[in-house]
Design a protein around this motif. Structure first.
Motif, PDB file in Angstrom:
ATOM      1  N   SER A   1       4.054  -9.163 -12.038  1.00  0.00           N
ATOM      2  CA  SER A   1       5.508  -8.996 -11.962  1.00  0.00           C
ATOM      3  C   SER A   1       6.097  -9.606 -10.699  1.00  0.00           C
ATOM      4  N   GLY A   2       5.238 -10.131  -9.845  1.00  0.00           N
ATOM      5  CA  GLY A   2       5.745 -10.866  -8.685  1.00  0.00           C
ATOM      6  C   GLY A   2       5.688 -10.138  -7.364  1.00  0.00           C
ATOM      7  N   ALA A   3       4.978  -9.004  -7.290  1.00  0.00           N
ATOM      8  CA  ALA A   3       4.881  -8.290  -6.014  1.00  0.00           C
ATOM      9  C   ALA A   3       4.389  -9.231  -4.919  1.00  0.00           C
ATOM     10  N   ARG A   4       5.070  -9.167  -3.778  1.00  0.00           N
ATOM     11  CA  ARG A   4       4.683 -10.037  -2.661  1.00  0.00           C
ATOM     12  C   ARG A   4       3.224  -9.798  -2.276  1.00  0.00           C
ATOM     13  N   ARG A   5       2.872  -8.510  -2.220  1.00  0.00           N
ATOM     14  CA  ARG A   5       1.520  -8.137  -1.814  1.00  0.00           C
ATOM     15  C   ARG A   5       1.274  -6.699  -2.260  1.00  0.00           C
ATOM     16  N   VAL A   6       0.045  -6.389  -2.637  1.00  0.00           N
ATOM     17  CA  VAL A   6      -0.327  -5.043  -3.068  1.00  0.00           C
ATOM     18  C   VAL A   6      -1.460  -4.545  -2.186  1.00  0.00           C
ATOM     19  N   LEU A   7      -1.297  -3.329  -1.688  1.00  0.00           N
ATOM     20  CA  LEU A   7      -2.369  -2.622  -0.995  1.00  0.00           C
ATOM     21  C   LEU A   7      -2.844  -1.518  -1.923  1.00  0.00           C
ATOM     22  N   ALA A   8      -4.088  -1.611  -2.372  1.00  0.00           N
ATOM     23  CA  ALA A   8      -4.643  -0.641  -3.309  1.00  0.00           C
ATOM     24  C   ALA A   8      -5.672   0.223  -2.596  1.00  0.00           C
ATOM     25  N   VAL A   9      -5.483   1.534  -2.644  1.00  0.00           N
ATOM     26  CA  VAL A   9      -6.407   2.480  -2.009  1.00  0.00           C
ATOM     27  C   VAL A   9      -7.207   3.160  -3.112  1.00  0.00           C
ATOM     28  N   GLU A  10      -8.519   2.937  -3.113  1.00  0.00           N
ATOM     29  CA  GLU A  10      -9.391   3.441  -4.178  1.00  0.00           C
ATOM     30  C   GLU A  10     -10.570   4.210  -3.592  1.00  0.00           C
ATOM     31  N   LYS A  11     -10.739   5.438  -4.070  1.00  0.00           N
ATOM     32  CA  LYS A  11     -11.813   6.300  -3.583  1.00  0.00           C
ATOM     33  C   LYS A  11     -13.139   6.030  -4.289  1.00  0.00           C
ATOM     34  N   ASP A  12     -13.072   5.532  -5.512  1.00  0.00           N
ATOM     35  CA  ASP A  12     -14.256   5.340  -6.354  1.00  0.00           C
ATOM     36  C   ASP A  12     -14.850   3.951  -6.123  1.00  0.00           C
ATOM     37  N   ALA A  13     -15.982   3.896  -5.433  1.00  0.00           N
ATOM     38  CA  ALA A  13     -16.605   2.611  -5.092  1.00  0.00           C
ATOM     39  C   ALA A  13     -16.999   1.809  -6.331  1.00  0.00           C
ATOM     40  N   ARG A  14     -17.194   2.473  -7.477  1.00  0.00           N
ATOM     41  CA  ARG A  14     -17.561   1.746  -8.702  1.00  0.00           C
ATOM     42  C   ARG A  14     -16.488   0.752  -9.124  1.00  0.00           C
ATOM     43  N   CYS A  15     -15.219   1.025  -8.729  1.00  0.00           N
ATOM     44  CA  CYS A  15     -14.101   0.175  -9.161  1.00  0.00           C
ATOM     45  C   CYS A  15     -13.929  -1.066  -8.289  1.00  0.00           C
ATOM     46  N   LEU A  16     -14.579  -1.103  -7.149  1.00  0.00           N
ATOM     47  CA  LEU A  16     -14.337  -2.181  -6.186  1.00  0.00           C
ATOM     48  C   LEU A  16     -14.679  -3.568  -6.726  1.00  0.00           C
ATOM     49  N   PRO A  17     -15.800  -3.766  -7.453  1.00  0.00           N
ATOM     50  CA  PRO A  17     -16.066  -5.112  -7.988  1.00  0.00           C
ATOM     51  C   PRO A  17     -14.977  -5.607  -8.946  1.00  0.00           C
ATOM     52  N   ALA A  18     -14.458  -4.703  -9.804  1.00  0.00           N
ATOM     53  CA  ALA A  18     -13.384  -5.106 -10.723  1.00  0.00           C
ATOM     54  C   ALA A  18     -12.123  -5.481  -9.950  1.00  0.00           C
ATOM     55  N   LEU A  19     -11.810  -4.730  -8.902  1.00  0.00           N
ATOM     56  CA  LEU A  19     -10.631  -5.033  -8.089  1.00  0.00           C
ATOM     57  C   LEU A  19     -10.831  -6.326  -7.307  1.00  0.00           C
TER      58      LEU A  19
END
Length: 280
Positions: A68-86
């Motif tokens: 949608s055009g966000a200038r920048r996204v900061l994503a905070v994720e507690k579940d380390a399993r999701c990090l490769p997908a992110l």
């Protein structure tokens, strides 16, 4: 389901990385990228904004925000399993996604964000309300964020926008509507998620006001509303007696009958009561 970018469908991402949602983390993954893009659009024009996202999981809303055009996204994720997908999303949107592994209740996002800032998140059910209260009660107002676009259980969403006299009206309504314009932007059925929760969900959009609607000390207002609604069936002279010995006088000074109950008192009178208690 139409694609919003060149990345694989979310169901494929989840299978590739073996991302089964964990109940202990309050996870329910929203897999329809059309829906995540619609939620992102609800947050408004993001082209000149940094966006804070809490609990991105496999990145459905993350992709919606970036597409949608966000200038920048900061994503905070507690579940380390999701990090490769992110990390795959970060590669597809170079320089526009930063991922922090950590607990959203402990991370200071201001170390990584540049104003103007908006918050958009499919909040984990187990921390959603606590995060909202923190965002609504910073030491100074206006806050660092311009708006909050947040997914909650429908019951919580209704509590945020509730009016006096309704069963849903309570502390969340007072704190939200004191400093924000709040509305329910959309509802989502259980089948939109994996695994399907037992309840419906809703997206709430809150826009920060330049100043609170009525003057009051935030800490005192929190204490007053917490005490009033923790025993909402009691008359206020009983539920608030622990605040100050002369609570009946304070209530009358705020234009509230001591025999009224919390759900009968509107935002303006709760703020007046907070001022009366603080003045003592």
């Amino acid at each position: 389901m139409s694609a919003i970018d060149s990345l694989p469908p979310l169901r494929e991402v989840i299978n590739t990385h073996d991302l089964r949602a964990k109940k202990s983390l309050g996870q329910n993954f929203l897999l329809d990228l059309n829906l995540t893009a619609k939620i992102a659009r609800t947050a408004g024009d993001l082209s000149d904004c940094d966006v804070l996202e809490i609990g991105p999981g496999p990145g459905g809303l993350t992709r919606g925000l970036l597409a949608s055009g966000a200038r920048r996204v900061l994503a905070v994720e507690k579940d380390a399993r999701c990090l490769p997908a992110l990390a795959e999303i970060a590669e597809a949107y170079p320089g526009r996604l930063q991922v922090i592994e950590g607990d959203a209740l402990k991370v200071d996002p201001l170390d990584h964000l540049t104003p103007p800032i908006r918050v958009a998140a499919n909040l984990p059910y187990n921390v959603g309300t606590e995060l909202l209260v923190r965002w609504l009660t910073p030491p100074e107002w206006p806050p660092y964020w311009q708006s909050l676009t947040l997914m909650f259980q429908k019951e919580v969403a209704q509590r945020i926008v509730a009016q006096p006299g309704s069963k849903a009206y309570g502390r969340l309504a007072v704190l939200s509507q004191w400093r924000c314009d709040a509305r329910i932007a959309m509802e989502l059925p259980p089948e939109a998620f994996t695994p399907p929760p037992k309840i419906r969900s809703a997206v709430v959009h809150l826009t920060a006001l330049p100043e609170p609607r009525f003057p009051a000390d935030a800490d005192v207002l929190q204490r007053v509303t917490a005490a009033a609604f923790n025993q909402r069936r009691k008359m206020l002279r009983a539920s608030l007696k622990g605040l100050t010995p002369d609570i009946e006088d304070r209530l009358l000074a705020a234009g509230i009958e001591p025999t009224e109950r919390a759900e009968q008192v509107g935002l303006d009178r709760f703020c007046a009561l907070a001022r009366a208690v603080a003045a003592r």
